[in-house]
Design a protein around this motif. Structure first.
Motif, mmCIF file in Angstrom:
data_model
loop_
_atom_site.group_PDB
_atom_site.id
_atom_site.type_symbol
_atom_site.label_atom_id
_atom_site.label_comp_id
_atom_site.label_asym_id
_atom_site.label_seq_id
_atom_site.Cartn_x
_atom_site.Cartn_y
_atom_site.Cartn_z
ATOM 1 N N ARG A 33 -1.898 8.777 7.210
ATOM 2 C CA ARG A 33 -2.933 7.718 7.620
ATOM 3 C C ARG A 33 -2.057 6.771 8.569
ATOM 4 O O ARG A 33 -2.727 5.746 9.108
ATOM 5 N N LYS B 101 0.691 -1.344 0.156
ATOM 6 C CA LYS B 101 0.107 -0.007 -0.135
ATOM 7 C C LYS B 101 0.935 1.045 0.055
ATOM 8 O O LYS B 101 2.016 1.250 0.575
ATOM 9 N N ASN C 125 -1.502 2.676 12.368
ATOM 10 C CA ASN C 125 -2.695 3.159 11.210
ATOM 11 C C ASN C 125 -3.988 3.476 11.910
ATOM 12 O O ASN C 125 -4.309 4.586 11.506
ATOM 13 N N TRP D 14 0.176 5.021 7.822
ATOM 14 C CA TRP D 14 0.639 3.733 7.094
ATOM 15 C C TRP D 14 2.262 3.987 6.735
ATOM 16 O O TRP D 14 2.544 4.295 5.720
ATOM 17 N N SER E 93 3.052 -7.080 11.506
ATOM 18 C CA SER E 93 1.626 -6.478 10.926
ATOM 19 C C SER E 93 0.616 -5.985 11.724
ATOM 20 O O SER E 93 0.046 -4.865 11.470
ATOM 21 N N LEU F 171 1.817 -2.470 12.784
ATOM 22 C CA LEU F 171 1.301 -1.474 11.593
ATOM 23 C C LEU F 171 0.057 -1.222 11.644
ATOM 24 O O LEU F 171 -0.443 0.016 11.634
ATOM 25 N N ASP F 172 -0.903 -2.094 11.687
ATOM 26 C CA ASP F 172 -2.125 -1.829 11.891
ATOM 27 C C ASP F 172 -2.662 -1.324 13.060
ATOM 28 O O ASP F 172 -3.580 -0.051 12.889
#
Ligand SMILES: [Zn+2]
Ligand SMILES: [Zn+2]
Length: 562
Positions: free
Chosen positions: A337, A331, A555, A339, A548, A551-552
């Motif tokens: 955002r 992405k 985010n 990210w 992961s 990161l979420d």
């Protein structure tokens, strides 16, 4: 003969932390290039600094109810810590907040003014009636007239990368309160960029060694026709304008940021105790390289060269090896955002060299590339640990135990061993050629292929078997692989400086790799080896799931505007 190489690296805005996109885009390739040239015996000056000015800083200060100075100081310190931990070897990393920078900016401004390249004109400037202030370009949002992106800023579109003027945007509104601004007349200085169209076109035609993406972006801007650009703003934070009547205005951040390359060089010279030392990197046959992300191409291939042409006497860029973008887990990276993978956060948990390796081997040189934790894990465990690290560790441990902690003494090598050493020599020359041409991805792959080849050789020779029956044969294969390692610590040094220094000392060499030059260092038989340690650490498979979810969560939680 030694060359003089100037390496200018994009100035990060001191309004937020660095992320992996910054590193892959500019800082890592610049550092690899600088380290390579220093090993080649060339004189290198690599500079950059925090960009303390510009609306991103004042926006952040307003969000955090603090001052732009405090925001800038905080992130400047964080940048310096990150460079140290990641091994980004600046000769000087300064800021745009120094009196030296103001002085040099004023000098260039006045040169351009005296040479007729800057003129004064009234322009319409956005004013928010609700906030009761002039709005700098980045305080304006609207719809891009080129691509229709609805959150384009007043100075550029983050989606299509076009530089913009605020009045070109549709549905224009104040970033702070969403009120449509009104335009009021205000006097500003303009750079007569249109007058450089022909000269720049002629100069760009000669740059056949530039990357295709950089040339095509530059030709596109030239094809559209260069327009004069306002280089001052109604602001109170930034470098002052050295003209009466402009006390409440500041020089546009992009204009003074590119001057930063020169001011940083002058500051470096003063710190060396030789005020004129910068000239050797800016005049005559010195070559200057500007490492930037693709969103900065316009200012580095057209605006800065026009300013240098107009000011006179200093070298134009030799190359602007701009990288494309890094995506994260497929992405588009977005700080707003959340990210993104933040560099300081990475460095708190992992070693620097695995990141340098995985970004280099997958560098966005000719197109966007992706960073994923799965790929990072694979590169670390299969390539660094299982290929290069394992080669080093098994032969060093074996030599240490079986040859009395020293490099074995051998007679003439057999053809197979000579051929492996030749492979290492060929790789050294090939990587030399590739790095000289700013081809980082291919270089690091070439280096890793030597480690693969040496592993095959080691398996086939099996010195742990021959040691009992033919100790001399065993010694030859051990000596050969140790010599290959002596080559690899040099070839890998620009990419993996920390591991290379460790390998250098495990092999029993004194001092530092960087003092040995770009050559295969001869390994003297009998040289005492050091007790070896693993070069790289194998990572657990579960980091992919852990990272992961991290990161979420970032985010969701982070709402920071870039
Ligand atoms: Zn407003
Ligand atoms: Zn656009």
């Amino acid at each position: 003969m030694s060359e003089r190489i100037f390496v200018g690296v994009a100035w990060p805005y001191a309004n937020g932390p660095l992320h992996l996109g910054h590193i892959a885009g500019a800082y890592l390739p610049a550092d690899i290039f600088a380290r390579y040239h220093r090993l080649k015996g060339n004189e290198v000056l690599m500079v950059s600094g925090s960009d303390q000015h510009g609306a991103p800083i004042t926006i952040r200060a307003e969000q955090e109810s603090t001052t732009p100075q405090e925001v800038a100081a905080k992130y400047h310190q964080q940048f310096i810590d990150c460079w140290k931990k990641l091994g980004i070897s600046f000769d000087l990393f300064t800021t745009t907040g120094t009196t030296n920078h103001t002085q040099v900016t004023h000098d260039i401004f006045l040169n351009l003014l005296n040479n007729g390249h800057i003129y004064k004109e009234k322009m319409l400037q956005a004013y928010c009636p609700k906030c009761r202030r002039f709005l700098p370009d980045r305080y304006l949002v609207g719809t891009c007239p080129y691509c229709g992106f609805t959150k384009a800023r007043g100075d550029e579109c983050d989606e299509c990368g076009k530089p913009l003027n605020p009045w070109e945007l549709k549905d224009l509104r104040c970033y702070l309160c969403s009120t449509p601004p009104r335009f009021e007349s205000s006097e500003h200085f303009f750079l007569r960029l249109s007058a450089f169209q022909e000269r720049l076109t002629g100069w760009i035609k000669e740059q056949t060694h530039w990357r295709h993406n950089v040339l095509s972006a530059t030709w596109k801007f030239l094809g559209e026709g260069l327009k004069d650009r306002a280089i001052t703003r109604d602001l109170n934070w930034g470098v002052s304008v050295p003209q009466p009547g402009f006390e409440r205005k500041r020089i546009y951040v992009w204009i003074e940021a590119v001057i930063g390359y020169l001011s940083a060089s002058k500051e470096w010279a003063k710190l060396q105790g030789d005020d004129n030392a910068w000239q050797a990197f800016w005049e005559n046959d010195a070559k200057s390289f500007y490492f930037i992300g693709k969103d900065n191409i316009f200012f580095h291939t057209l605006v800065w060269p026009a300013m240098l042409m107009g000011s006179g006497g200093l070298n134009l860029p030799y190359d602007v090896p701009a990288n494309e973008f890094l995506t994260i887990e497929g992405k588009k990276l977005s700080t707003s955002r959340g990210w993104a993978i933040w560099l300081h956060d990475y460095l708190e948990r992992y070693d620097p060299d695995p990141l340098r390796y995985s970004l280099a081997v997958n560098m966005p040189e000719n197109g966007d590339s992706d960073f994923s934790w799965h790929e990072f894990l694979r590169r670390n465990n299969n390539e660094l640990v299982a290929t290069y690290g394992n080669l080093a560790h098994r032969v060093l441990t074996f030599a240490y135990r079986n040859f009395d902690g020293a490099v074995p003494t051998v007679g003439e090598l057999d053809e197979r061993s000579k051929s492996l050493l030749h492979t290492a020599k060929v790789a050294l020359d090939r990587v030399d050629e590739l790095l000289c041409h700013r081809q980082f991805k291919e270089s690091v792959k070439e280096a890793m292929s030597v480690a693969q080849e040496a592993n095959r050789y080691l398996d086939e020779q099996a010195p742990w078997k021959t040691i009992k029956i033919e100790p001399e044969t065993s010694a030859k294969s051990v000596y050969t692989v140790l010599s290959v390692l002596a080559a690899l610590k040099t070839i890998f040094y620009p990419f993996l400086p920390f591991s290379s220094e460790r390998l250098h000392s495990f092999l029993g060499f004194d001092g530092s790799v960087k003092d040995e030059g770009w050559k295969i260092q001869f390994l003297p038989p009998g040289q005492r080896l050091q007790q070896p340690q693993p070069l790289f650490v194998k990572l657990d498979e579960d980091i992919v799931a852990k990272e992961s979810s991290r990161l979420d969560s970032l985010n969701e939680n982070r709402k920071i505007e870039s």
